[in-house]
Motif scaffolding. Structure first.
Motif, mmCIF file in Angstrom:
data_model
loop_
_atom_site.group_PDB
_atom_site.id
_atom_site.type_symbol
_atom_site.label_atom_id
_atom_site.label_comp_id
_atom_site.label_asym_id
_atom_site.label_seq_id
_atom_site.Cartn_x
_atom_site.Cartn_y
_atom_site.Cartn_z
ATOM 1 N N ARG A 189 2.763 -0.455 -10.112
ATOM 2 C CA ARG A 189 1.494 -1.176 -10.297
ATOM 3 C C ARG A 189 1.698 -2.688 -10.173
ATOM 4 O O ARG A 189 0.895 -3.385 -9.555
ATOM 5 N N LEU A 190 2.780 -3.201 -10.759
ATOM 6 C CA LEU A 190 3.068 -4.631 -10.681
ATOM 7 C C LEU A 190 3.274 -5.061 -9.225
ATOM 8 O O LEU A 190 2.707 -6.060 -8.785
ATOM 9 N N LEU A 191 4.077 -4.294 -8.484
ATOM 10 C CA LEU A 191 4.312 -4.616 -7.080
ATOM 11 C C LEU A 191 3.025 -4.504 -6.259
ATOM 12 O O LEU A 191 2.762 -5.345 -5.394
ATOM 13 N N ASP A 192 2.236 -3.468 -6.530
ATOM 14 C CA ASP A 192 0.950 -3.316 -5.842
ATOM 15 C C ASP A 192 0.083 -4.552 -6.043
ATOM 16 O O ASP A 192 -0.485 -5.091 -5.091
ATOM 17 N N PHE A 193 -0.024 -4.999 -7.279
ATOM 18 C CA PHE A 193 -0.880 -6.139 -7.586
ATOM 19 C C PHE A 193 -0.371 -7.414 -6.900
ATOM 20 O O PHE A 193 -1.144 -8.137 -6.271
ATOM 21 N N ILE A 194 0.925 -7.667 -7.006
ATOM 22 C CA ILE A 194 1.507 -8.885 -6.414
ATOM 23 C C ILE A 194 1.308 -8.890 -4.899
ATOM 24 O O ILE A 194 0.855 -9.884 -4.327
ATOM 25 N N PHE A 195 1.606 -7.773 -4.236
ATOM 26 C CA PHE A 195 1.498 -7.731 -2.783
ATOM 27 C C PHE A 195 0.046 -7.713 -2.309
ATOM 28 O O PHE A 195 -0.267 -8.280 -1.261
ATOM 29 N N ALA A 196 -0.841 -7.102 -3.076
ATOM 30 C CA ALA A 196 -2.268 -7.129 -2.721
ATOM 31 C C ALA A 196 -2.802 -8.556 -2.826
ATOM 32 O O ALA A 196 -3.564 -9.011 -1.973
ATOM 33 N N LEU A 197 -2.409 -9.258 -3.867
ATOM 34 C CA LEU A 197 -2.845 -10.647 -4.042
ATOM 35 C C LEU A 197 -2.288 -11.530 -2.916
ATOM 36 O O LEU A 197 -3.014 -12.338 -2.338
ATOM 37 N N LEU A 198 -1.013 -11.359 -2.612
ATOM 38 C CA LEU A 198 -0.409 -12.109 -1.503
ATOM 39 C C LEU A 198 -1.101 -11.801 -0.179
ATOM 40 O O LEU A 198 -1.384 -12.704 0.607
ATOM 41 N N PHE A 199 -1.382 -10.527 0.047
ATOM 42 C CA PHE A 199 -2.073 -10.134 1.269
ATOM 43 C C PHE A 199 -3.428 -10.823 1.358
ATOM 44 O O PHE A 199 -3.777 -11.374 2.398
ATOM 45 N N PHE A 200 -4.167 -10.820 0.263
ATOM 46 C CA PHE A 200 -5.488 -11.453 0.273
ATOM 47 C C PHE A 200 -5.380 -12.955 0.545
ATOM 48 O O PHE A 200 -6.131 -13.510 1.341
ATOM 49 N N ILE A 201 -4.435 -13.602 -0.108
ATOM 50 C CA ILE A 201 -4.259 -15.048 0.076
ATOM 51 C C ILE A 201 -3.909 -15.385 1.533
ATOM 52 O O ILE A 201 -4.420 -16.337 2.101
ATOM 53 N N LEU A 202 -3.060 -14.579 2.151
ATOM 54 C CA LEU A 202 -2.631 -14.840 3.526
ATOM 55 C C LEU A 202 -3.635 -14.387 4.592
ATOM 56 O O LEU A 202 -3.754 -15.011 5.633
ATOM 57 N N PHE A 203 -4.373 -13.309 4.312
ATOM 58 C CA PHE A 203 -5.183 -12.709 5.367
ATOM 59 C C PHE A 203 -6.675 -12.608 5.049
ATOM 60 O O PHE A 203 -7.375 -11.833 5.694
ATOM 61 N N TRP A 204 -7.175 -13.405 4.129
ATOM 62 C CA TRP A 204 -8.606 -13.375 3.794
ATOM 63 C C TRP A 204 -9.453 -13.631 5.032
ATOM 64 O O TRP A 204 -10.537 -13.090 5.185
ATOM 65 N N LEU A 246 -8.040 -0.988 10.574
ATOM 66 C CA LEU A 246 -8.541 -2.214 9.954
ATOM 67 C C LEU A 246 -9.711 -1.934 9.011
ATOM 68 O O LEU A 246 -9.997 -2.739 8.127
ATOM 69 N N ASP A 247 -10.384 -0.799 9.196
ATOM 70 C CA ASP A 247 -11.490 -0.447 8.303
ATOM 71 C C ASP A 247 -11.011 -0.233 6.867
ATOM 72 O O ASP A 247 -11.783 -0.336 5.924
ATOM 73 N N GLU A 248 -9.725 0.013 6.700
ATOM 74 C CA GLU A 248 -9.159 0.272 5.374
ATOM 75 C C GLU A 248 -8.793 -1.008 4.609
ATOM 76 O O GLU A 248 -8.483 -0.957 3.424
ATOM 77 N N LEU A 249 -8.817 -2.155 5.267
ATOM 78 C CA LEU A 249 -8.331 -3.386 4.635
ATOM 79 C C LEU A 249 -9.077 -3.770 3.361
ATOM 80 O O LEU A 249 -8.499 -4.390 2.475
ATOM 81 N N MET A 250 -10.347 -3.403 3.245
ATOM 82 C CA MET A 250 -11.104 -3.748 2.031
ATOM 83 C C MET A 250 -10.552 -3.043 0.793
ATOM 84 O O MET A 250 -10.846 -3.438 -0.329
ATOM 85 N N GLN A 251 -9.747 -2.019 1.001
ATOM 86 C CA GLN A 251 -9.158 -1.313 -0.132
ATOM 87 C C GLN A 251 -8.145 -2.167 -0.879
ATOM 88 O O GLN A 251 -7.659 -1.797 -1.936
ATOM 89 N N ILE A 252 -7.850 -3.333 -0.335
ATOM 90 C CA ILE A 252 -7.021 -4.295 -1.048
ATOM 91 C C ILE A 252 -7.670 -4.624 -2.398
ATOM 92 O O ILE A 252 -6.991 -4.827 -3.403
ATOM 93 N N PHE A 253 -9.012 -4.627 -2.426
ATOM 94 C CA PHE A 253 -9.732 -4.884 -3.677
ATOM 95 C C PHE A 253 -9.636 -3.695 -4.631
ATOM 96 O O PHE A 253 -9.602 -3.886 -5.837
ATOM 97 N N ASN A 254 -9.561 -2.481 -4.092
ATOM 98 C CA ASN A 254 -9.314 -1.315 -4.937
ATOM 99 C C ASN A 254 -7.939 -1.403 -5.587
ATOM 100 O O ASN A 254 -7.758 -1.017 -6.742
ATOM 101 N N ILE A 255 -6.963 -1.936 -4.843
ATOM 102 C CA ILE A 255 -5.617 -2.091 -5.401
ATOM 103 C C ILE A 255 -5.624 -3.168 -6.479
ATOM 104 O O ILE A 255 -5.059 -2.978 -7.562
#
Length: 189
Positions: free
Chosen positions: A9-24, A95-104
């Protein structure tokens, strides 16, 4: 066990946040393309089966015509006429799945787990099989070893196997394979 209970869960959160910051900006571009070519709504939100069999709302970019679920079945198949032109591209590239970053980020999903389906696609035995002991994922064994070409029974077998194999290395292998499959667009419709 330590990995799945605490670190995943910790890794999921960190990488999801990083992904959002880099690829918003990619999320913004896709949203704009859907809006320009097909209008609102931009997102497809649906109730899916989550961890412990509890419902949650999954977020995806809309790839089908408006009110697609009223027009046809809840699941799609190859050549489904409800899929929009931009939707075909988004599905092929995942790419349709990318919004699931918010689910993570919310804690509903993980990067790797069972692929959450609609409640109608599960049988009583699925709830007893252990697959729901983990969080659903954007990817998993079924997505990298067959994707849309698998039957529901085959998907369930892969999902059960993942619960047995869960580890940091398993997740890394699945993610690496997911990226290579998404780049070539194999098995999507």
């Amino acid at each position: 066990m330590l990995y799945s209970k605490y670190f995943k869960r910790l890794l999921d959160f960190i990488f999801a946040l990083l992904f959002f910051i880099l690829f918003w900006w990619i999320l913004l571009l896709i949203s704009g393309a859907i809006l320009i070519f097909d209008g609102f709504p931009i997102l497809f939100i649906q109730s899916r089966v989550g961890q412990y069999g509890r419902p949650f709302k999954i977020y995806k970019f809309r790839t089908m015509v408006k009110d697609a679920e009223r027009i046809g079945p809840k699941s799609t198949s190859a050549g489904d006429a409800r899929i929009t032109p931009i939707g075909k591209f988004l599905r092929k590239t995942s790419l349709d799945e990318l919004m699931q970053i918010f689910n993570i980020l919310k804690g509903d999903m993980s990067f790797v787990g069972f692929r959450p389906g609609v409640f109608e696609n599960y049988k009583e035995s699925d709830y007893k099989s252990g697959i729901f002991n983990v969080k659903p994922g954007i990817s998993g064994y079924a997505q990298v070893y067959g994707r849309s070409g698998l039957t529901l029974a085959q998907k369930r077998e892969w999902e059960k196997q993942y619960v047995q194999d869960i580890s940091f290395m398993t997740d890394m292998k699945i993610l690496a394979r997911t990226i290579s499959i998404a780049l070539i667009g194999r098995g999507a419709y």
